[in-house]
Write a protein that holds these residues in place. Sequence first.
Motif, PDB file in Angstrom:
ATOM      1  N   GLY A  21       0.804  -1.222   0.000  1.00  0.00           N
ATOM      2  CA  GLY A  21       0.000   0.000   0.000  1.00  0.00           C
ATOM      3  C   GLY A  21       0.828   1.257   0.000  1.00  0.00           C
ATOM      4  N   HIS A  22       2.054   1.183   0.494  1.00  0.00           N
ATOM      5  CA  HIS A  22       2.944   2.349   0.463  1.00  0.00           C
ATOM      6  C   HIS A  22       3.441   2.600  -0.956  1.00  0.00           C
ATOM      7  N   LYS A  23       3.630   3.870  -1.277  1.00  0.00           N
ATOM      8  CA  LYS A  23       4.063   4.245  -2.622  1.00  0.00           C
ATOM      9  C   LYS A  23       5.578   4.423  -2.720  1.00  0.00           C
ATOM     10  N   ARG A  24       6.241   4.443  -1.574  1.00  0.00           N
ATOM     11  CA  ARG A  24       7.702   4.552  -1.555  1.00  0.00           C
ATOM     12  C   ARG A  24       8.262   3.589  -0.519  1.00  0.00           C
ATOM     13  N   ARG A  25       9.570   3.567  -0.393  1.00  0.00           N
ATOM     14  CA  ARG A  25      10.236   2.599   0.479  1.00  0.00           C
ATOM     15  C   ARG A  25       9.828   2.770   1.935  1.00  0.00           C
ATOM     16  N   ILE A  26       9.906   1.678   2.665  1.00  0.00           N
ATOM     17  CA  ILE A  26       9.528   1.655   4.078  1.00  0.00           C
ATOM     18  C   ILE A  26      10.794   1.751   4.912  1.00  0.00           C
ATOM     19  N   PHE A  27      10.811   2.712   5.843  1.00  0.00           N
ATOM     20  CA  PHE A  27      11.985   2.947   6.675  1.00  0.00           C
ATOM     21  C   PHE A  27      11.873   2.307   8.053  1.00  0.00           C
ATOM     22  N   SER A  28      10.670   2.134   8.570  1.00  0.00           N
ATOM     23  CA  SER A  28      10.527   1.690   9.955  1.00  0.00           C
ATOM     24  C   SER A  28       9.294   0.803  10.105  1.00  0.00           C
ATOM     25  N   ALA A  80      -3.474  -4.621   9.860  1.00  0.00           N
ATOM     26  CA  ALA A  80      -3.947  -5.808  10.587  1.00  0.00           C
ATOM     27  C   ALA A  80      -3.067  -6.993  10.229  1.00  0.00           C
ATOM     28  N   ILE A  81      -2.601  -7.722  11.252  1.00  0.00           N
ATOM     29  CA  ILE A  81      -1.725  -8.867  11.010  1.00  0.00           C
ATOM     30  C   ILE A  81      -2.497 -10.021  10.374  1.00  0.00           C
ATOM     31  N   SER A  82      -3.769 -10.149  10.708  1.00  0.00           N
ATOM     32  CA  SER A  82      -4.556 -11.307  10.271  1.00  0.00           C
ATOM     33  C   SER A  82      -4.702 -11.379   8.754  1.00  0.00           C
ATOM     34  N   ASP A  83      -5.046 -10.245   8.116  1.00  0.00           N
ATOM     35  CA  ASP A  83      -5.284 -10.289   6.672  1.00  0.00           C
ATOM     36  C   ASP A  83      -4.424  -9.269   5.899  1.00  0.00           C
ATOM     37  N   GLY A  84      -3.584  -8.495   6.588  1.00  0.00           N
ATOM     38  CA  GLY A  84      -2.718  -7.539   5.907  1.00  0.00           C
ATOM     39  C   GLY A  84      -3.429  -6.306   5.400  1.00  0.00           C
ATOM     40  N   SER A  85      -4.623  -6.035   5.898  1.00  0.00           N
ATOM     41  CA  SER A  85      -5.373  -4.851   5.449  1.00  0.00           C
ATOM     42  C   SER A  85      -4.894  -3.612   6.197  1.00  0.00           C
ATOM     43  N   CYS A  86      -4.995  -2.479   5.540  1.00  0.00           N
ATOM     44  CA  CYS A  86      -4.584  -1.202   6.145  1.00  0.00           C
ATOM     45  C   CYS A  86      -5.731  -0.663   6.992  1.00  0.00           C
ATOM     46  N   LEU A  87      -5.486  -0.490   8.286  1.00  0.00           N
ATOM     47  CA  LEU A  87      -6.521  -0.014   9.202  1.00  0.00           C
ATOM     48  C   LEU A  87      -6.571   1.513   9.277  1.00  0.00           C
ATOM     49  N   LYS A  88      -5.428   2.154   9.311  1.00  0.00           N
ATOM     50  CA  LYS A  88      -5.381   3.614   9.440  1.00  0.00           C
ATOM     51  C   LYS A  88      -4.189   4.159   8.661  1.00  0.00           C
ATOM     52  N   THR A  89      -4.357   5.359   8.171  1.00  0.00           N
ATOM     53  CA  THR A  89      -3.263   6.073   7.521  1.00  0.00           C
ATOM     54  C   THR A  89      -3.147   7.458   8.161  1.00  0.00           C
ATOM     55  N   PHE A  90      -1.927   7.822   8.532  1.00  0.00           N
ATOM     56  CA  PHE A  90      -1.678   9.092   9.206  1.00  0.00           C
ATOM     57  C   PHE A  90      -0.833   9.973   8.286  1.00  0.00           C
ATOM     58  N   GLU A  91      -1.374  11.139   7.959  1.00  0.00           N
ATOM     59  CA  GLU A  91      -0.690  12.089   7.095  1.00  0.00           C
ATOM     60  C   GLU A  91      -0.444  13.382   7.850  1.00  0.00           C
ATOM     61  N   GLY A  92       0.709  13.977   7.610  1.00  0.00           N
ATOM     62  CA  GLY A  92       1.050  15.221   8.300  1.00  0.00           C
ATOM     63  C   GLY A  92       2.475  15.657   8.066  1.00  0.00           C
ATOM     64  N   HIS A  93       3.369  14.704   7.887  1.00  0.00           N
ATOM     65  CA  HIS A  93       4.754  15.050   7.578  1.00  0.00           C
ATOM     66  C   HIS A  93       4.845  15.616   6.160  1.00  0.00           C
ATOM     67  N   THR A  94       5.772  16.512   5.972  1.00  0.00           N
ATOM     68  CA  THR A  94       5.964  17.121   4.656  1.00  0.00           C
ATOM     69  C   THR A  94       7.078  16.456   3.865  1.00  0.00           C
ATOM     70  N   SER A  95       7.687  15.433   4.457  1.00  0.00           N
ATOM     71  CA  SER A  95       8.726  14.678   3.766  1.00  0.00           C
ATOM     72  C   SER A  95       8.699  13.244   4.298  1.00  0.00           C
ATOM     73  N   SER A  96       9.673  12.451   3.902  1.00  0.00           N
ATOM     74  CA  SER A  96       9.702  11.032   4.277  1.00  0.00           C
ATOM     75  C   SER A  96       9.645  10.857   5.784  1.00  0.00           C
ATOM     76  N   ASN A 131      -2.386  10.608  18.110  1.00  0.00           N
ATOM     77  CA  ASN A 131      -3.394   9.795  18.794  1.00  0.00           C
ATOM     78  C   ASN A 131      -3.885   8.731  17.818  1.00  0.00           C
ATOM     79  N   VAL A 132      -3.743   7.451  18.194  1.00  0.00           N
ATOM     80  CA  VAL A 132      -4.093   6.367  17.273  1.00  0.00           C
ATOM     81  C   VAL A 132      -5.591   6.318  17.020  1.00  0.00           C
ATOM     82  N   ASN A 133      -6.401   6.477  18.050  1.00  0.00           N
ATOM     83  CA  ASN A 133      -7.851   6.325  17.916  1.00  0.00           C
ATOM     84  C   ASN A 133      -8.472   7.410  17.049  1.00  0.00           C
ATOM     85  N   THR A 134      -8.023   8.651  17.224  1.00  0.00           N
ATOM     86  CA  THR A 134      -8.633   9.761  16.488  1.00  0.00           C
ATOM     87  C   THR A 134      -7.853  10.130  15.225  1.00  0.00           C
ATOM     88  N   SER A 135      -6.685   9.511  15.017  1.00  0.00           N
ATOM     89  CA  SER A 135      -5.810   9.826  13.868  1.00  0.00           C
ATOM     90  C   SER A 135      -5.401  11.293  13.859  1.00  0.00           C
TER      91      SER A 135
END
Length: 868
Positions: free
Chosen positions: A538-545, A568-584, A610-614
């Motif tokens: 689901g990521h469009k660029r390399r994963i650092f962490s 989610a570990i069970s099926d590999g689905s993306c539960l939440k996406t957090f946006e806010g950084h202006t770079s990697s 905050n994980v619950n409210t994103s």
Amino acid sequence: MAPQSLKKNYKCSRSLKQFYSGGPFIVSSDGSFIACACGEAINIVDALDSSVKSTIEGESDTLTALALSPDDKLLFSAGHSRQIRVWDLETLKCIRTWKGHEGPVMGMAVHASGGLLATAGSDRKVLVWDVDGGFCTHYFKGHKGVVSSILFHPDADKNILISGSDDATVRVWDLLAKNTEKKCLAILDKHFSAVTSIALSEDGWTLLTAGRDKVVNVWDLHDYSCKTTVATYEVLEAVTPVSSGTPFASFVASLDKKGKKKKTPSQETHFITLGERGVVRIWKSEGSVCLYEQKSSDITVSSDDEESKRGFTAAAMLPSDRGLLCVTADQQFFIYSVVENAEESELVLSKRLVGYNEEISDMKFLGDEEQFLAVATNLEEVRVYDVETMSCSYVLAGHKEVVLSLDTCVSSSGNVLIVTGSKDKTVRLWNATSQSCIGVGTGHNGDILAVAFAKKSFSFFVSGSGDRTLKVWSLDGISEDSEDPINLKTRSVVAAHDKDINSVAVARNDSLVCTGSEDRTASIWRLPDLVHVVTLKGHKRRIFSVEFSPVDQCVMTASGDKTVKIWAISDGSCLKTFEGHTSSVLRASFITDGTQFVSCGADGLLKLWNVNTSECIATYDQHEDKVWALAVGKKTEMVATGGGDAVINLWHDSTASDKEDEFRKEEETILRGQELENAVLDAEYTKAIRLAFELRRPHKVYELFAGLCKKRESDDQIVKALQGLEKEEFRLLFEYLREWNTKPNRCHIAQFVLYQTFNILPPTEIVQVKGIGELLEGLIPYSQRHFNRMDRFVRSSFLLDYTLGEMSVIDPETETEYRKDKKMEEVKVIASVSAMEQDSEGVDQKTPSRKRKSQKSKDKSNKKRLVA
């Protein structure tokens, strides 16, 4: 266990920044601080904890020499610009500057009296300057190379100056000689290469000279003869004598006893040498005997590669028995002290001050108490810092190339273990308690970019490499007290990705491991056989962490596409996406039992989520470059960040303290507000106005001044109130007046207060008000507009008076009454304008106040007309 409360704010409590970039340095006479070059600036560094006490900003000039006056009040600096500057260390201001040499100044020395400054230049000249006048008193020439060393005789009565040059000679100059030919007392030319260091013995009659020809010459200043030459077999950068009555003198005496040789105190000279080998050696001039040599040091060169050599570049004996200060080529200050044991004394490294860390690639807290921080930089060693003092406690050296990653844990036996991955394609296991390497793992064919310990059993660790493989290393059967490192064995290996593996993480129960790669995917594997479970796409660029949640069946990834995702570990689905950084986003880690996390990125920002409210709760900007490293304490949840700017910042949770401070401020505000109301009721306007300024209530300040203007003798009360204000409060007053002056219903109060303020404050104090220029620029245009409006109304009133006078409705005003009215208009300008505005609404309301002619006088005039 009660759930933790959410964190709302972090504060940067401590920082470790670059304070020395190599080059000149000077130690104070009491050894309490070090003045050293840092780029174009000069830092005054505390010798105890390496904290920067103050900074003197340079003027785009690379520094080449520094010197201190004997009383440590003046600092002398010189650079490539050839300017010699004198700085006052109390005010940090340049009090004098001049230019003398035709090239950069390479060395400086101050006379014991503090009145003379000697400079050695690359133009082969030696000049002596009057410190107070800034003029040249002596001009010495004769050297055929760059003069790099300069030294006054410590005895103020002996007026001699000693200089060392790249022409392999040392010259002794007479400061009292009038004849030009007699200025040079002696030329000492026993060296065959550049002279790097000169020093005088305690009695002042023995001169030590060291050079790059790997020898130390001992000279007798009575007749300028060479007493002996000591071959050291290393390129020397510093030589310093051992003074009597110091711990080093006792140490040398104990070493002399072991030698079992007859003592000849009148001829013996003991000195310390340092050079390219990075070891401290103590010598006795008689017989050229090396009494002591370090077996190894933290900068000892183990290979023959010239580029990897980082020895000592300078040294100085600290006063007050503080030890020996040695400076390394990689911008570190080592302080060696003599420690007396029951059996024998020994020389130990008591303190290490790191002037520059270079780019920080990874870091982790050590132990359960998290008192130490292990840091991996662009070096072959791991530096361990004390969190409390931010001083380097020790280093772990063993890798042959740069350390790229590390992880820590506490073993079942209570020892703190560290695993490191390096560019040399090996992993190393360290016992931090004994500061020794206990295991080495080989087998990877690429740079080891990520390592991680097991979280529960501590029986294995995993590594991810640039060769795209994931390895599990066994810790079974490894002795944590082993003196020699053993070879580590792998349990399982898998080709995990199509590109380099940037990050690995182990689940809390040691059942799963997650990998993040350059191929923009993360994969989850089941331990111990590394069976593939699921791929996270689901990521469009390399994963650092990557990191597992401490409570939920999910994993978090940080990517170069500026997002953080939870899967989610069970099926590999993306539960939440957090946006806010202006770079990697380079690192992300869970806190507060998985309900929050912190992230850092290439934009230099640290963010709290905050994980619950994103929701991004807070953003912190304390770095000037990419933040590559992020460490979170398991117990204290203290956060450490480090990056490309070579800065380490420590962050503490300030939610509770901020809440207490806010409550305390609110309570204090309520009490002060009540005190303000009481002062108003008691008609204590001076006190009320001061309280209103302290509480930052501009509307209340306006109401108080408006109330004063309505009272009799308002001038005296306003003057009394204004005289009780401080400078900062006057600045606030001008800001309030600027705002009031823009509003028609408040401008007359603003003008009246401004008039009284200018009467009270002299111009010399007004110009000292911070930002007064900008404030006056806002006041002048509106004031001119108000006076123009007033002038129009005054002229209109004259026309009205003339018209009514011609209509025989009013008598013309006398000259006395006109002057009285004019004076009132000048004192209360805007009040008059407002009154005239009301008068202009109708003549009927104004006519009764005029002097009307009586009916009797009208009848008289009519009778006169009839008679005529």
